[in-house]
Design an enzyme around this catalytic site. Sequence first.
Site, mmCIF file in Angstrom:
data_model
loop_
_atom_site.group_PDB
_atom_site.id
_atom_site.type_symbol
_atom_site.label_atom_id
_atom_site.label_comp_id
_atom_site.label_asym_id
_atom_site.label_seq_id
_atom_site.Cartn_x
_atom_site.Cartn_y
_atom_site.Cartn_z
ATOM 1 N N LYS A 107 0.753 -9.162 8.771
ATOM 2 C CA LYS A 107 -0.111 -10.115 7.967
ATOM 3 C C LYS A 107 -0.649 -11.266 9.011
ATOM 4 O O LYS A 107 -1.850 -11.580 8.612
ATOM 5 C CB LYS A 107 0.624 -11.043 7.077
ATOM 6 C CG LYS A 107 1.660 -10.249 6.099
ATOM 7 C CD LYS A 107 0.670 -9.504 5.221
ATOM 8 C CE LYS A 107 1.564 -8.894 3.814
ATOM 9 N NZ LYS A 107 2.841 -8.040 4.136
HETATM 10 C C1 LIG Z 1 3.284 -7.114 3.376
HETATM 11 C C2 LIG Z 1 3.960 -6.163 3.862
HETATM 12 C C3 LIG Z 1 4.147 -4.626 3.693
HETATM 13 C C4 LIG Z 1 3.119 -4.074 2.661
HETATM 14 O O1 LIG Z 1 1.673 -4.262 2.893
HETATM 15 P P1 LIG Z 1 0.887 -4.119 1.425
HETATM 16 O O2 LIG Z 1 -0.474 -4.496 2.342
HETATM 17 O O3 LIG Z 1 1.199 -5.109 0.604
HETATM 18 O O4 LIG Z 1 0.876 -2.718 1.225
HETATM 19 C C5 LIG Z 1 4.915 -3.803 4.560
HETATM 20 N N1 LIG Z 1 5.792 -4.478 5.515
HETATM 21 C C6 LIG Z 1 5.590 -5.708 5.844
HETATM 22 C C7 LIG Z 1 6.951 -6.113 6.676
HETATM 23 C C8 LIG Z 1 4.982 -6.655 4.845
HETATM 24 O O5 LIG Z 1 4.995 -8.014 5.498
#
Ligand SMILES: *Cc1c(COP(=O)(O)O)cnc(C)c1O
Length: 465
Positions: free
Chosen positions: A117
């Site tokens: 993120k």
């Molecule tokens: C947010 C997240 C995901 C999923 O990503 P999306 O874009 O919501 O599909 C997968 N793994 C981790 C560690 C995350 O923080």
Amino acid sequence: MRNNYLKYISTRGHSQKLDFKDVIFEGLAPDGGLYIPEEWPKFTNKEIKSFSCKSYQEIAFDVISKFTDDSLSSEDLKNIIDLSYKDFDHSEITPLNKISENEYILELFHGPTYAFKDVAMQFISNLMDFYLSKSNQTINILGATSGDTGAAAIVGFQNIKSAQIFILHPYDKISDVQRKFMTTVQTNNVHNIAIKGSFDDCQNIIKEIFSDQNYKKQYNLTAINSINWSRIMCQIVYYFYTLSRIEAEGKKTIFTVPTGNFGDILAGYIAIQMGSSIDMLNIATNENDILTRTLSTGKHTLNDVKATSSPSIDIQISSNFERLLYDITKDSSFIIKTMDELKSSGSYSLESKVVNNIKEYFCSYSVSQDEVRETIINLYKTKNLVIDPHTAVGVAAAGQFSKNYDISIVLSTAHPAKFKDTVREFIQSESFVPAKINKILSLNEDMVILENSTEKVKELIMEKI
Ligand SMILES: *Cc1c(COP(=O)(O)O)cnc(C)c1O
């Protein structure tokens, strides 16, 4: 200078088209839809070939400038990109780890909060600050997190004077490390709210608050969760980056992505629309398998959220799937009908034509918690590699399809230390935990715990602003 800049439309077709700057701040469209570009910008093969000589930041510039307009000069965009990736602890930003002749792990966790993120959130905080400072404005940011988005947002915005930030997380349903990354940031502009409910409950509160146009305007709110277009945009970059770093020409490639809200994997689909030669995108789900079921049965039916060892994808309401459905059908009345049906009955069915269209790009597999555990132990024993439970969902799901492809790439979405208790229990070692994480665990926390109630959250925001 181009004069036909890309505009953004809502998947539900009843909102005004927006310019780039507005789409960054708008979040959810007033008609309840999600914004997407009116058309996909394309790269020529020559442009894509040139990526192999470019840095991550340069590729990011090339990708992102396809989506911007004259509200952001090339020079400003370059500065924002450089600023956003300077705090990553690897010079490649998202390095590829080759784990066998044809298997790679794309490490997306080298940012300040150890999950992918950061790749988008570092950029967005700087981009918003750029626009706000230029016009001497401030905003209030509101988001829900299944653990990692909130941390990335809070760390991204902690020193940004032009914004206050409110982040909802499901109380007691995220890991200690995830929570501490958020609650130990103690600048005045950061507000952590723990909701007694699931991530979907948090997301529903956000959606309800944003559907109250008056409240949203009055409190100058903007959304930061994965429905924000700029999140997706930043994530397109690493698909191009990956293929620029491996000899993939003429080879069949599959990318496997541990998926919750469908943002990260949608970025791969958009990379394909822009000219990338990805052959297949594998939607890796945990036991919250709504998307896997959708692909195999055509029925998209909500179940209760199950708490698993990969909590960031413990999601049933996969918001960005709406963007895919729109792009596949280009039919906003179909989207309105489908989303209304989901809201009222918890389910919708897709025609087999639509499902088959989706399957041209996507496959899917649901990974059990036993498989997650075995995968983590196995990679540790055979390759001395420690992966987090989400990455393990990816690796296990990749194993189902990789034999049909020449190159298999798994997106590693978090550092194992972010889920340190789970991983330590599996491999009986803690050597993978960096000192920075242990330090964060010892710091004091600040958060408010609230009932699962939109009104309560609204009251708190009014009190703080
Ligand atoms: C947010 C997240 C995901 C999923 O990503 P999306 O874009 O919501 O599909 C997968 N793994 C981790 C560690 C995350 O923080």
